[in-house]
Design a protein around this motif. Sequence first.
Motif, short mmCIF file in Angstrom:
data_model
loop_
_atom_site.label_atom_id
_atom_site.label_comp_id
_atom_site.label_asym_id
_atom_site.label_seq_id
_atom_site.Cartn_x
_atom_site.Cartn_y
_atom_site.Cartn_z
N GLY A 107 0.79 -1.21 0.00
CA GLY A 107 0.00 0.00 0.00
C GLY A 107 0.83 1.28 0.00
N LYS A 111 0.15 4.67 -3.71
CA LYS A 111 -0.76 5.69 -3.20
C LYS A 111 -1.31 6.57 -4.32
CE LYS A 111 1.07 6.11 1.51
NZ LYS A 111 1.69 7.03 2.50
N TRP A 136 -8.66 7.40 -4.02
CA TRP A 136 -9.04 6.56 -2.89
C TRP A 136 -10.41 5.95 -3.15
CZ3 TRP A 136 -5.50 5.19 0.44
CH2 TRP A 136 -4.42 6.04 0.71
N GLY A 143 -8.00 1.07 3.19
CA GLY A 143 -6.95 1.14 2.19
C GLY A 143 -7.43 0.94 0.77
#
Length: 361
Positions: A107, A111, A136, A143
């Motif tokens: 992760g 990003k 996102w 996540g």
Amino acid sequence: MRTDDFDYELPERCIAQAPAPVRDACKMLAMDRKSGAIEDRIFRDIYDYLEPGDVLVANNTRVMPARLLGAKRGTGGAAEVFLLRERFDVEPKTGSSAVWEVLVRPGKRLKPGSGAVVDFCDKGGQVALSAEVIGWGADEGKGERLVRLTTPLGSLDDALHAVGHTPLPPYIKGYAGDEEMYQTVYSHNEKSAAAPTAGLHFTPELIERLREKGVEWHTVELEVGLDTFRVVDEEDPEKHTIHTEFYTVSQSVVDACDAAHARGNRVIAVGTTSVRSLESAYDRKEGRLRARDHEATSLYILPGYEFGVVDALITNFHVPRSTLMMLVSAFSTRENIMAAYQHAIEGDYRMLSFGDAMFIH
């Protein structure tokens, strides 16, 4: 009521790591939902428990090749992308691109805003699919990311089947057998991230025998998400926010269930996802089942719930402290379920997704 009420000690030896060699030859624990009386049978004995005119309702969704293993563009570092759900609202889908909500690993290196792209190669070593991290997802706390999938192949479906793998639950370690054994024999719509595992025990031959007996076979569709494996962290289960899934119940299923009840027969759900579909489609104000087309459900079934449609349930053995333990306890009683699970553990039943079956009638 506390979440601890639905906890039990699950020995590692009981977690099935591979499917039964013959689907319908696995064990089946049959339990009377009112008395708690137990019988040890094998799954194909379900034939003996069903009557002409009974209606079986199964979830026909198929598990997507949702696990993608690739390399980060530019560095070559190993990366994994797990497809959760398609997001048609972000940008239009085309033949060669679409936006998906996903989980990624690692992760920290993938990003949003970093320009990260992961490439996935086919068996010939050619890039067949790429995932660009663009934002996102709906649940940033878990996540989740948004990625734009693109492919040079004829379609995204071709690309996913060229590079994707069928995902298995996290408690199944190192299974290298036939991935088709994690699909039901009647599945045909690739929309789920996990299998509706109660249906894994059926064979075409068993379904045909049941039909010849006069038992009706019908299907609904519920897109199973990864949250089906999630345990409840809150001490008070009523404070838990259950996941949302999309389901479809056709008018033909409504008619079949209504007719079964009218003539005194039972509606038997094959799996908890079929239960959630049927009970979500039940209109409590009108007291009847209604057809639904790709509607969202967050139905959370806890002890005290009154079932409007389902009369019996074929299911597997579930993870401790899960919403599914609560659902099966609601269908019988917590005491009956816990006693049955203890009996299963002492009798070396195989538990969870690749495990044996339970028939609550």
